[in-house]
Each structure stands twice: as C-alpha cells, then as structure tokens.
Design a protein around this motif. Structure first.
Motif, PDB file in Angstrom:
ATOM      1  N   MET A 243       1.240   9.752  -0.661  1.00 57.62           N
ATOM      2  CA  MET A 243       0.266   9.245   0.317  1.00 57.62           C
ATOM      3  C   MET A 243       0.445   7.735   0.512  1.00 57.62           C
ATOM      4  N   GLU A 244       0.627   7.040  -0.596  1.00 61.28           N
ATOM      5  CA  GLU A 244       0.812   5.585  -0.576  1.00 61.28           C
ATOM      6  C   GLU A 244       2.051   5.223   0.250  1.00 61.28           C
TER       7      GLU A 244
ATOM      8  N   LEU B 248       1.481   5.868   3.939  1.00 63.73           N
ATOM      9  CA  LEU B 248       0.651   4.829   4.546  1.00 63.73           C
ATOM     10  C   LEU B 248       1.444   3.545   4.800  1.00 63.73           C
ATOM     11  N   ARG B 249       2.408   3.245   3.920  1.00 65.61           N
ATOM     12  CA  ARG B 249       3.219   2.034   4.153  1.00 65.61           C
ATOM     13  C   ARG B 249       4.259   2.255   5.253  1.00 65.61           C
TER      14      ARG B 249
ATOM     15  N   PRO C 253       3.598  -0.879   8.084  1.00 64.96           N
ATOM     16  CA  PRO C 253       4.499  -1.643   7.194  1.00 64.96           C
ATOM     17  C   PRO C 253       3.921  -2.978   6.721  1.00 64.96           C
ATOM     18  N   VAL C 254       2.863  -3.463   7.355  1.00 68.27           N
ATOM     19  CA  VAL C 254       2.271  -4.722   6.907  1.00 68.27           C
ATOM     20  C   VAL C 254       1.200  -4.472   5.841  1.00 68.27           C
ATOM     21  N   TYR C 255       0.246  -3.620   6.157  1.00 64.51           N
ATOM     22  CA  TYR C 255      -0.903  -3.437   5.255  1.00 64.51           C
ATOM     23  C   TYR C 255      -0.790  -2.227   4.323  1.00 64.51           C
TER      24      TYR C 255
ATOM     25  N   SER D  85      -1.396   1.074   2.258  1.00 67.31           N
ATOM     26  CA  SER D  85      -2.647   1.675   1.779  1.00 67.31           C
ATOM     27  C   SER D  85      -3.748   0.628   1.646  1.00 67.31           C
ATOM     28  N   VAL D  86      -3.364  -0.640   1.465  1.00 71.65           N
ATOM     29  CA  VAL D  86      -4.363  -1.710   1.335  1.00 71.65           C
ATOM     30  C   VAL D  86      -5.129  -1.871   2.657  1.00 71.65           C
TER      31      VAL D  86
ATOM     32  N   ILE E 226      -6.147   0.570   4.485  1.00 74.02           N
ATOM     33  CA  ILE E 226      -7.234   1.556   4.422  1.00 74.02           C
ATOM     34  C   ILE E 226      -8.338   1.023   3.504  1.00 74.02           C
ATOM     35  N   ILE E 227      -7.931   0.388   2.400  1.00 74.90           N
ATOM     36  CA  ILE E 227      -8.909  -0.195   1.465  1.00 74.90           C
ATOM     37  C   ILE E 227      -9.757  -1.250   2.179  1.00 74.90           C
ATOM     38  N   TYR E 228      -9.096  -2.140   2.950  1.00 73.79           N
ATOM     39  CA  TYR E 228      -9.826  -3.167   3.716  1.00 73.79           C
ATOM     40  C   TYR E 228     -10.794  -2.508   4.694  1.00 73.79           C
TER      41      TYR E 228
ATOM     42  N   TYR F 188     -12.139   0.512   4.616  1.00 73.53           N
ATOM     43  CA  TYR F 188     -13.259   1.147   3.918  1.00 73.53           C
ATOM     44  C   TYR F 188     -14.238   0.102   3.385  1.00 73.53           C
ATOM     45  N   GLN F 189     -13.703  -1.045   2.901  1.00 72.91           N
ATOM     46  CA  GLN F 189     -14.587  -2.109   2.410  1.00 72.91           C
ATOM     47  C   GLN F 189     -15.500  -2.567   3.530  1.00 72.91           C
TER      48      GLN F 189
ATOM     49  N   LEU G 179      10.106  -7.205   8.941  1.00 74.27           N
ATOM     50  CA  LEU G 179       8.875  -7.649   9.618  1.00 74.27           C
ATOM     51  C   LEU G 179       9.062  -9.024  10.266  1.00 74.27           C
TER      52      LEU G 179
ATOM     53  N   LEU H 166       4.165 -12.105   9.866  1.00 76.05           N
ATOM     54  CA  LEU H 166       3.422 -11.018   9.211  1.00 76.05           C
ATOM     55  C   LEU H 166       3.821 -10.833   7.747  1.00 76.05           C
TER      56      LEU H 166
ATOM     57  N   ALA I 195       1.905  -9.027   4.462  1.00 74.96           N
ATOM     58  CA  ALA I 195       2.573  -7.849   3.889  1.00 74.96           C
ATOM     59  C   ALA I 195       2.856  -8.051   2.401  1.00 74.96           C
TER      60      ALA I 195
ATOM     61  N   CYS J 139      -0.312  -7.629   0.449  1.00 77.95           N
ATOM     62  CA  CYS J 139      -0.716  -6.219   0.340  1.00 77.95           C
ATOM     63  C   CYS J 139       0.195  -5.467  -0.627  1.00 77.95           C
TER      64      CYS J 139
ATOM     65  N   GLU K 293      -0.999  -3.621  -3.929  1.00 74.50           N
ATOM     66  CA  GLU K 293      -0.653  -2.206  -4.084  1.00 74.50           C
ATOM     67  C   GLU K 293       0.079  -1.990  -5.422  1.00 74.50           C
TER      68      GLU K 293
ATOM     69  N   SER L  94      -3.307   2.672  -5.668  1.00 70.59           N
ATOM     70  CA  SER L  94      -4.245   2.226  -4.629  1.00 70.59           C
ATOM     71  C   SER L  94      -5.005   3.410  -4.027  1.00 70.59           C
ATOM     72  N   VAL L  95      -4.415   4.604  -4.104  1.00 67.25           N
ATOM     73  CA  VAL L  95      -5.077   5.789  -3.547  1.00 67.25           C
ATOM     74  C   VAL L  95      -6.349   6.097  -4.349  1.00 67.25           C
TER      75      VAL L  95
ATOM     76  N   ILE M 102      -8.957   4.210  -2.714  1.00 65.35           N
ATOM     77  CA  ILE M 102      -9.290   4.878  -1.443  1.00 65.35           C
ATOM     78  C   ILE M 102     -10.232   6.056  -1.715  1.00 65.35           C
TER      79      ILE M 102
ATOM     80  N   TYR N 119     -13.681   4.695  -2.651  1.00 66.98           N
ATOM     81  CA  TYR N 119     -14.414   4.188  -1.488  1.00 66.98           C
ATOM     82  C   TYR N 119     -14.880   5.332  -0.596  1.00 66.98           C
TER      83      TYR N 119
ATOM     84  N   ILE O 209     -18.653   5.844   0.466  1.00 70.00           N
ATOM     85  CA  ILE O 209     -19.087   5.934   1.871  1.00 70.00           C
ATOM     86  C   ILE O 209     -19.931   7.189   2.068  1.00 70.00           C
TER      87      ILE O 209
END
Lengths: 134, 134
Positions: free
Chosen positions: A68-69, A72-73, A77-79, A81-82, A84-86, A88-89, B54, B58, B62, B65, B69, B81-82, B85, B88, B92
């Motif tokens: 999953m991680e 998500l990357r 490619p920038v953020y 899984s983090v 998603i963390i941001y 959700y926060q 990138l 950016l 990256a 993050c 991660e 990191s999952v 997630i 959170y 939620i």
C-alpha cells in the motif's frame, strides 16, 4: 515451487522461484502489479530483508502495508503515504472543530432551556398568586 | 562541496560529495539520522532516483515525506506509515460517530425547547382566559 509457477517477484526478477521463496506467499503470480510497486519503491532486496526480519505470522500484514505504501508513492511521488496522513490530520482537525462548534450550540440550547424553565416557574408562580387573589 | 563538508548521504556512503550532489540539499551533515532512515528503508539509489525524477522545487517536500515514511517504518516494521493511516481512519470514524451522537442530543434539545414553548403558549393562553374570566 516449480519454475512454471514462479511467484510475481521471481517472475519479474527472471529467476527460479525456490521452494522456500520468502516473497512467494505475499506476491502471488496472479498479481504482478503488487510486486511491481514494491520493487519500484523499495527494491526486491530491501523487501526480502524487511520481511525476513519479521516473525512469519506478521509478514502478510507487513507485505500488505508495504504494497500500500509503495502504491501510494507511485501514485503521489512527492507526498506518498505521508500525503494521506496530512490529509487525515486536516480532516481530524476539521471534524474536531465541528465538535467544538456543535458543543457551543448545545451550550446555547442549555441556556435557552434553563431560561424557559425559569420563565415557566415565574409564570406558574404568578399564576398561583392570581389563584390566591381570586 | 568539499570532501570535508560532505552531506550526510555521501558521508554514510563513504564517497566524495560532488558539487552537484542530488542528496546534499536534503540530507545535511548535521542530521545523519535522517539519511540513515531512508538509506535503511529505500536505499540510497532509490532515493536519488526518486528525487531526480521530480522538479527541483518539489524535492525538499518529497525528501521530508520520504524521511518521515522511512522513520515510521523503522519505528513500526510491520505497519509503517500505513499504521498511522489506519489509526487516523479509526479516529475519524470515532469523531464522526461523536458528531452523530451530539447531533442526536441537539435533536432532543430542539424537541424539548419546542415542547416548552408550546407549553408556555398554552399557559399564557389559559392565563389570558383567566383574565377574561376575571
């Protein structure tokens, strides 16, 4: 595992899939995409090493989370899984603010109810007075 | 960058830090721990490759993050990191359930207020009746 039924990892790495392949239980041949994500982000040797360092009963969950991680990357490619963390926060802050707002509304309702109850008592008090006066 | 002021990545990899080192801006020598996390989880070549793909503006975000991660996976080798997630997502759901509960309370307050207002109107109606009767 015979060469004809290599796991997704061994197939991708063009190698024989040994009977005791560490990756085979978590990267079946029918889901090559899943291995391609972790291969791209972590690399096959890191994944193998990380799984080997865990007790067998935790490896399935770990492989799922790594897949999953990695997905998500690949997607972000920038953020990764983090991101998603941001997200959700932020969502938690918004929902908590909503709770503060609603609790404020409840306080207003409470004050209104108390005011009305007081007024009713006053009304009934004067109404009783009138009865006495009658 | 001279060899005496190698970045954390080049220092860890025991190599010269070139003037145009891709990792140097994001892995300064005063924070070797940050590079050790990404090195352990992704590996130096994956990190370099991912950053190179990138736009320069950016890469800082990256790298932050990826460092977070990697840190989360070092701390939690199964969920990484999952795990945050999942946590959170659970939070939620709980906060949304709290909102549903509080909205239910508001509905009760509303009903109570309406009931009291109705009762007050009835009281004042009868009270006026009394006045007429007087």
């Amino acid at each position: 595992m015979s060469n004809s039924s290599r796991c997704a990892a061994c197939k991708s790495l063009r190698r024989k899939c040994p009977q005791d392949c560490v990756l085979a239980p978590y990267f079946p041949s029918n889901n090559p995409q899943r291995f391609s994500w972790v291969h791209k982000i972590f690399g096959a040797s890191k994944i193998t090493k990380m799984l080997q360092q865990l007790p067998v009963e935790l490896r399935g969950e770990a492989a799922d989370c790594m897949a999953m991680e990695a997905y998500l990357r690949v997607e972000n490619p920038v953020y990764g899984s983090v991101g998603i963390i941001y997200q959700y926060q932020q969502q938690i802050i918004e929902v908590q603010n909503e709770i503060i707002k609603i609790n404020g509304e409840i306080a207003v309702y409470n004050a209104l109810l108390q005011h009305q109850q007081l007024q009713q008592h006053q009304d009934s008090f004067f109404s009783t007075d009138n009865d006495f006066n009658l």
